[in-house]
Structure formats: C-alpha cells, structure tokens
Design a protein around this motif. Structure first.
Motif, PDB file in Angstrom:
ATOM      1  N   ASN A  98      -2.191  71.723 108.788  1.00  0.00           N
ATOM      2  CA  ASN A  98      -1.730  70.898 109.908  1.00  0.00           C
ATOM      3  C   ASN A  98      -0.223  70.656 109.818  1.00  0.00           C
ATOM      4  OD1 ASN A  98      -4.301  70.667 111.002  1.00  0.00           O
ATOM      5  ND2 ASN A  98      -4.746  68.736 109.971  1.00  0.00           N
ATOM      6  N   LEU A  99       0.258  70.459 108.606  1.00  0.00           N
ATOM      7  CA  LEU A  99       1.672  70.149 108.394  1.00  0.00           C
ATOM      8  C   LEU A  99       2.556  71.376 108.614  1.00  0.00           C
ATOM      9  CD1 LEU A  99       3.147  67.521 107.532  1.00  0.00           C
ATOM     10  CD2 LEU A  99       3.116  68.392 105.193  1.00  0.00           C
ATOM     11  N   LEU A 100       2.097  72.525 108.090  1.00  0.00           N
ATOM     12  CA  LEU A 100       2.903  73.748 108.155  1.00  0.00           C
ATOM     13  C   LEU A 100       2.607  74.590 109.392  1.00  0.00           C
ATOM     14  CD1 LEU A 100       2.629  74.802 104.398  1.00  0.00           C
ATOM     15  CD2 LEU A 100       4.524  73.608 105.515  1.00  0.00           C
ATOM     16  N   LYS A 101       1.540  74.218 110.100  1.00  0.00           N
ATOM     17  CA  LYS A 101       1.161  74.904 111.349  1.00  0.00           C
ATOM     18  C   LYS A 101       0.890  76.390 111.131  1.00  0.00           C
ATOM     19  CE  LYS A 101       3.522  71.631 114.389  1.00  0.00           C
ATOM     20  NZ  LYS A 101       3.695  70.622 113.312  1.00  0.00           N
ATOM     21  N   ARG A 102       0.145  76.678 110.061  1.00  0.00           N
ATOM     22  CA  ARG A 102      -0.281  78.051 109.782  1.00  0.00           C
ATOM     23  C   ARG A 102      -1.402  78.001 108.747  1.00  0.00           C
ATOM     24  NH1 ARG A 102       5.399  79.546 107.099  1.00  0.00           N
ATOM     25  NH2 ARG A 102       5.899  77.682 108.286  1.00  0.00           N
ATOM     26  N   GLU A 103      -2.104  79.111 108.589  1.00  0.00           N
ATOM     27  CA  GLU A 103      -3.139  79.198 107.569  1.00  0.00           C
ATOM     28  C   GLU A 103      -2.490  79.235 106.192  1.00  0.00           C
ATOM     29  OE1 GLU A 103      -6.980  81.976 106.273  1.00  0.00           O
ATOM     30  OE2 GLU A 103      -5.741  82.536 108.012  1.00  0.00           O
ATOM     31  N   VAL A 104      -3.120  78.551 105.249  1.00  0.00           N
ATOM     32  CA  VAL A 104      -2.613  78.473 103.878  1.00  0.00           C
ATOM     33  C   VAL A 104      -3.700  78.963 102.932  1.00  0.00           C
ATOM     34  CG1 VAL A 104      -1.889  76.892 102.044  1.00  0.00           C
ATOM     35  CG2 VAL A 104      -1.028  76.579 104.363  1.00  0.00           C
ATOM     36  N   SER A 105      -3.313  79.761 101.949  1.00  0.00           N
ATOM     37  CA  SER A 105      -4.251  80.226 100.928  1.00  0.00           C
ATOM     38  C   SER A 105      -4.001  79.434  99.657  1.00  0.00           C
ATOM     39  CB  SER A 105      -4.051  81.720 100.673  1.00  0.00           C
ATOM     40  OG  SER A 105      -5.016  82.204  99.755  1.00  0.00           O
ATOM     41  N   ILE A 106      -5.068  78.891  99.066  1.00  0.00           N
ATOM     42  CA  ILE A 106      -4.951  78.039  97.881  1.00  0.00           C
ATOM     43  C   ILE A 106      -5.842  78.579  96.769  1.00  0.00           C
ATOM     44  CG2 ILE A 106      -5.334  75.722  96.939  1.00  0.00           C
ATOM     45  CD1 ILE A 106      -4.728  74.580  99.667  1.00  0.00           C
ATOM     46  N   ALA A 107      -5.312  78.616  95.556  1.00  0.00           N
ATOM     47  CA  ALA A 107      -6.079  79.056  94.389  1.00  0.00           C
ATOM     48  C   ALA A 107      -5.645  78.243  93.176  1.00  0.00           C
ATOM     49  CB  ALA A 107      -5.867  80.552  94.136  1.00  0.00           C
ATOM     50  N   ASN A 108      -6.459  78.272  92.155  1.00  0.00           N
ATOM     51  CA  ASN A 108      -6.110  77.629  90.891  1.00  0.00           C
ATOM     52  C   ASN A 108      -4.832  78.235  90.327  1.00  0.00           C
ATOM     53  OD1 ASN A 108      -6.524  77.940  87.641  1.00  0.00           O
ATOM     54  ND2 ASN A 108      -7.135  75.926  88.379  1.00  0.00           N
ATOM     55  N   GLY A 159     -14.807  71.752 100.229  1.00  0.00           N
ATOM     56  CA  GLY A 159     -13.496  72.266 100.594  1.00  0.00           C
ATOM     57  C   GLY A 159     -12.352  71.426 100.081  1.00  0.00           C
ATOM     58  N   LYS A 160     -12.659  70.335  99.389  1.00  0.00           N
ATOM     59  CA  LYS A 160     -11.628  69.438  98.888  1.00  0.00           C
ATOM     60  C   LYS A 160     -11.292  69.758  97.429  1.00  0.00           C
ATOM     61  CE  LYS A 160     -12.943  65.732 102.058  1.00  0.00           C
ATOM     62  NZ  LYS A 160     -13.379  64.321 102.217  1.00  0.00           N
ATOM     63  N   VAL A 161     -10.143  69.236  96.977  1.00  0.00           N
ATOM     64  CA  VAL A 161      -9.689  69.510  95.618  1.00  0.00           C
ATOM     65  C   VAL A 161     -10.595  68.801  94.606  1.00  0.00           C
ATOM     66  CG1 VAL A 161      -7.782  69.268  93.988  1.00  0.00           C
ATOM     67  CG2 VAL A 161      -7.300  69.753  96.396  1.00  0.00           C
ATOM     68  N   LYS A 162     -10.928  69.525  93.546  1.00  0.00           N
ATOM     69  CA  LYS A 162     -11.639  68.912  92.426  1.00  0.00           C
ATOM     70  C   LYS A 162     -11.037  69.432  91.125  1.00  0.00           C
ATOM     71  CE  LYS A 162     -15.367  72.370  91.855  1.00  0.00           C
ATOM     72  NZ  LYS A 162     -16.832  72.550  91.718  1.00  0.00           N
ATOM     73  N   ASN A 163     -11.286  68.710  90.061  1.00  0.00           N
ATOM     74  CA  ASN A 163     -10.931  69.124  88.693  1.00  0.00           C
ATOM     75  C   ASN A 163      -9.429  69.231  88.465  1.00  0.00           C
ATOM     76  OD1 ASN A 163     -13.684  69.350  88.316  1.00  0.00           O
ATOM     77  ND2 ASN A 163     -13.728  71.571  88.545  1.00  0.00           N
ATOM     78  N   ALA A 164      -8.617  68.542  89.248  1.00  0.00           N
ATOM     79  CA  ALA A 164      -7.167  68.611  89.067  1.00  0.00           C
ATOM     80  C   ALA A 164      -6.703  67.578  88.057  1.00  0.00           C
ATOM     81  CB  ALA A 164      -6.444  68.399  90.397  1.00  0.00           C
ATOM     82  N   ASN A 165      -5.890  68.015  87.078  1.00  0.00           N
ATOM     83  CA  ASN A 165      -5.317  67.024  86.165  1.00  0.00           C
ATOM     84  C   ASN A 165      -4.215  66.213  86.837  1.00  0.00           C
ATOM     85  OD1 ASN A 165      -3.311  68.956  86.201  1.00  0.00           O
ATOM     86  ND2 ASN A 165      -3.327  69.366  84.015  1.00  0.00           N
ATOM     87  N   LYS A 192      -9.112  91.941  89.658  1.00  0.00           N
ATOM     88  CA  LYS A 192      -9.601  90.881  90.530  1.00  0.00           C
ATOM     89  C   LYS A 192      -9.770  89.586  89.739  1.00  0.00           C
ATOM     90  CE  LYS A 192     -12.118  93.939  93.710  1.00  0.00           C
ATOM     91  NZ  LYS A 192     -13.434  94.227  94.329  1.00  0.00           N
ATOM     92  N   VAL A 193      -9.369  88.474  90.369  1.00  0.00           N
ATOM     93  CA  VAL A 193      -9.531  87.166  89.743  1.00  0.00           C
ATOM     94  C   VAL A 193     -11.011  86.816  89.662  1.00  0.00           C
ATOM     95  CG1 VAL A 193      -9.181  84.685  90.074  1.00  0.00           C
ATOM     96  CG2 VAL A 193      -7.282  86.262  90.428  1.00  0.00           C
ATOM     97  N   HIS A 194     -11.421  86.327  88.489  1.00  0.00           N
ATOM     98  CA  HIS A 194     -12.791  85.831  88.327  1.00  0.00           C
ATOM     99  C   HIS A 194     -12.791  84.325  88.597  1.00  0.00           C
ATOM    100  CE1 HIS A 194     -16.850  85.280  86.878  1.00  0.00           C
ATOM    101  NE2 HIS A 194     -16.416  84.349  86.048  1.00  0.00           N
ATOM    102  N   GLN A 195     -13.272  83.933  89.794  1.00  0.00           N
ATOM    103  CA  GLN A 195     -13.289  82.517  90.160  1.00  0.00           C
ATOM    104  C   GLN A 195     -14.616  81.846  89.823  1.00  0.00           C
ATOM    105  OE1 GLN A 195     -11.137  81.266  93.747  1.00  0.00           O
ATOM    106  NE2 GLN A 195     -11.039  83.420  94.323  1.00  0.00           N
ATOM    107  N   GLY A 196     -15.703  82.594  89.898  1.00  0.00           N
ATOM    108  CA  GLY A 196     -17.005  82.027  89.594  1.00  0.00           C
ATOM    109  C   GLY A 196     -17.674  81.401  90.805  1.00  0.00           C
ATOM    110  N   ALA A 197     -18.986  81.249  90.725  1.00  0.00           N
ATOM    111  CA  ALA A 197     -19.773  80.740  91.848  1.00  0.00           C
ATOM    112  C   ALA A 197     -19.423  79.305  92.202  1.00  0.00           C
ATOM    113  CB  ALA A 197     -21.267  80.842  91.524  1.00  0.00           C
ATOM    114  N   ASN A 198     -18.971  78.530  91.215  1.00  0.00           N
ATOM    115  CA  ASN A 198     -18.632  77.125  91.441  1.00  0.00           C
ATOM    116  C   ASN A 198     -17.131  76.876  91.480  1.00  0.00           C
ATOM    117  OD1 ASN A 198     -21.434  75.981  91.325  1.00  0.00           O
ATOM    118  ND2 ASN A 198     -21.343  76.878  89.276  1.00  0.00           N
ATOM    119  N   GLY A 199     -16.363  77.953  91.491  1.00  0.00           N
ATOM    120  CA  GLY A 199     -14.914  77.820  91.552  1.00  0.00           C
ATOM    121  C   GLY A 199     -14.283  77.342  90.266  1.00  0.00           C
ATOM    122  N   ILE A 200     -15.010  77.454  89.146  1.00  0.00           N
ATOM    123  CA  ILE A 200     -14.495  76.910  87.885  1.00  0.00           C
ATOM    124  C   ILE A 200     -14.312  77.986  86.814  1.00  0.00           C
ATOM    125  CG2 ILE A 200     -15.366  74.577  88.266  1.00  0.00           C
ATOM    126  CD1 ILE A 200     -17.726  75.259  86.421  1.00  0.00           C
TER     127      ILE A 200
END
Length: 301
Positions: free
Chosen positions: A94-104, A73-79, A143-151
């Motif tokens: 926790n900071l924004l006190k709401r659910e956040v959606s994150i994508a590449n 669930g943590k960030v990987k592969n970020a430049n 639909k976005v193609h994210q892949g099984a490994n998120g890459i």
C-alpha cells in the motif's frame, strides 16, 4: 532495476541492481527499533532514494529477520519483535504502490551466496547469519528450502546442544524472546558474544572491541571468544549431523572475526558424528550485505 531491502535489527540497507547485477545504488540507515510505523517509513525513504538517484523504478524484494506465516500472511518468528503479527507485505504494498516480495533474511543471504558467492557451484549450501540475532538459510540445487511452515533453517531456536554447567545456568536465567530457554541464538549471535563478555567483565563492549582486547592480551576477552567459538562449533555440528552440507557460509557482523575460520573447523570434529569434518567454512563473498543482494534477486524469475 531490482531493489533489495535488508530489514535488520540494527540497520536497514537498500541496494539497487541493474538487470545484469551491477550495483547502481546502496545506502544504510539505523533501524527505528521498536517502532513498526517508522520502520515502514524508513523502507519507503530508502526505496524513494534509490529511485531518485538512479532515475529508474524498480521491483522491491525485502529480507526480514523472520518469516511470513503461510496461514495468516503476517510476520512471525522475528527477533525484531515489533514486526511480529504485522501484515508487512500488505502495508508495504500500500505504501510503495506495487507488489513486494518478502523472504527470510537468511534465505536471501543463502541465495545470494549460492548464486555467485562463497557457495557458487555447490549442491547444498548452508548459510548462517551471525548478527543481532542468528539464523540460517538452506539452498539445495539452486533453490531456497523454505519448508511447509515457512521455518526452514530456523536453527537459532533449537537448544544449544551439549551444554556445560555455565551454559545450563545461562539457559535457566536468560529467557529467549521466543519464550523458550537455552536457544542457540542466545549464545552464538553477535548479541550473545557481547552478553557473554558483559557477564564476565561487568562492561558492555561491541564485538570489534572484544576482538581488539583479545589481540592485546586481555584474558576476559579471550575467554569470551573461546567460549563463543566452542558454542558455535557445537551448534553448527548438530546442524551438520542432519544436513551434511557441501559448504557452510558465515555472514552478518560476526563473520568479520577472522579467527573463526581457523578455530571453528578445528573444534567441529569432536562434535560431528564420526569425528570427521572436511566441510569448508567460508566468509560470505558479499560480506554482511549479502542478504540485501539476495533480496533484490527475489524478483529473478
């Protein structure tokens, strides 16, 4: 209201969209490079500003220059390497006190352009971000193609194909942050263009100044741009040989170099299998802010 955040290597941008996609607010600030906590605080500031100015509360979607690991669930592969290994989703929620959606960020950009931009109406949209780093997003049938490994779309960390002697030397002596050598990102990111000019001239300039010098007849600037175009064509061709998209969209700061749209298509056929290429290459309709719009639409469910 939908709030989108584009967390880039040099800038963080926020946009607020109404239910029907009308822009209500937009702001950019510099990214606090190398500082994870200050990056979180910058995002909180932008969300607060969007809600204060509009008088509304919004959902929050964020595009990042990496991905979230399906395992940790943590960030990987970020430049933007200070993000790697961080529990960005948890910390922001926790900071924004709401659910956040994150994508590449490239996936966000690709979705934005596939919905109502340069790739609208196309079945397979390949979108490239050419900025501080480089990446790509793939949208297939909406639909976005994210892949099984998120890459899915991690084009920038394949090796530059068909390297000449100069490129082989660069690959040997300039390591990529990912730990490997000769990555596409080293050559076709905006940073790669600036690095090339610096190697040739001894001076560091930004992309706009390199283009300006070339237009004024500067030989070294023109050499750097021609090398960049050839490298972009080679790396794009190897991608197209596998995916064969219906359209290619350029975004990021480099997408504003107009000569790319004339020169890269002319170079592609020599590297494409079969030496034919009719695939259109277009500039992102929403410019280098396309990714932030896509981030906002992550909540379009």
């Amino acid at each position: 209201m939908r709030i989108g955040i584009d967390l880039g290597g040099t800038k963080i941008e926020v946009i607020a969209l109404s239910d029907n996609g009308v822009e209500l607010f937009r702001q950019r600030i510099a990214t606090p490079r190398g500082d994870y906590v200050k990056s979180l605080q910058a995002i909180q500031y932008l969300v607060d500003e969007a809600e204060k100015v509009t008088g509304q509360t919004g959902t929050v979607g964020i595009g990042i220059p990496g991905t979230l690991s399906p395992v940790t669930g943590k960030v990987k592969n970020a430049n933007s390497v200070w993000l790697n290994g961080q529990d960005l989703k948890r910390d922001l929620e926790n900071l924004l006190k709401r659910e956040v959606s994150i994508a590449n960020d490239a996936n966000c950009m690709a979705m934005s352009e596939a919905v109502d931009g340069a790739g609208a109406g196309k079945q397979i949209v390949l979108a490239l971000i050419l900025g501080t780093g480089c990446g790509s997003g793939i949208v297939i049938n909406g639909k976005v193609h994210q892949g099984a490994n998120g890459i899915g779309g991690e084009w920038g960390h394949n090796p530059l194909p068909w390297q000449d002697e100069e490129e082989q030397q660069i690959a040997k002596t300039v390591p990529c942050y990912c730990g490997r050598q000769g990555c596409v990102e080293l050559f076709v990111s905006g940073t790669g263009l600036c690095d090339d000019y610096q190697r040739r001239s001894g001076n560091r300039l930004n992309g706009k100044d390199i283009v300006r010098l070339s237009e004024q007849g500067d030989v070294i600037a023109e050499q750097s741009l021609q090398a960049y175009e050839r490298r972009l064509a080679k790396s794009l061709a190897s991608y197209m040989n596998v995916l064969d998209p219906d359209v290619v969209v350029f975004a990021g700061g480099v997408c504003n170099i107009e000569r790319l749209y004339q020169n890269v298509p002319k170079l592609l056929p020599q590297f494409i299998f079969g030496q034919e290429c009719s695939t259109p290459i277009k500039k992102a309709v929403h410019g280098d802010s396309s990714g932030v719009r896509g981030a906002a639409w992550l909540w379009n469910k």
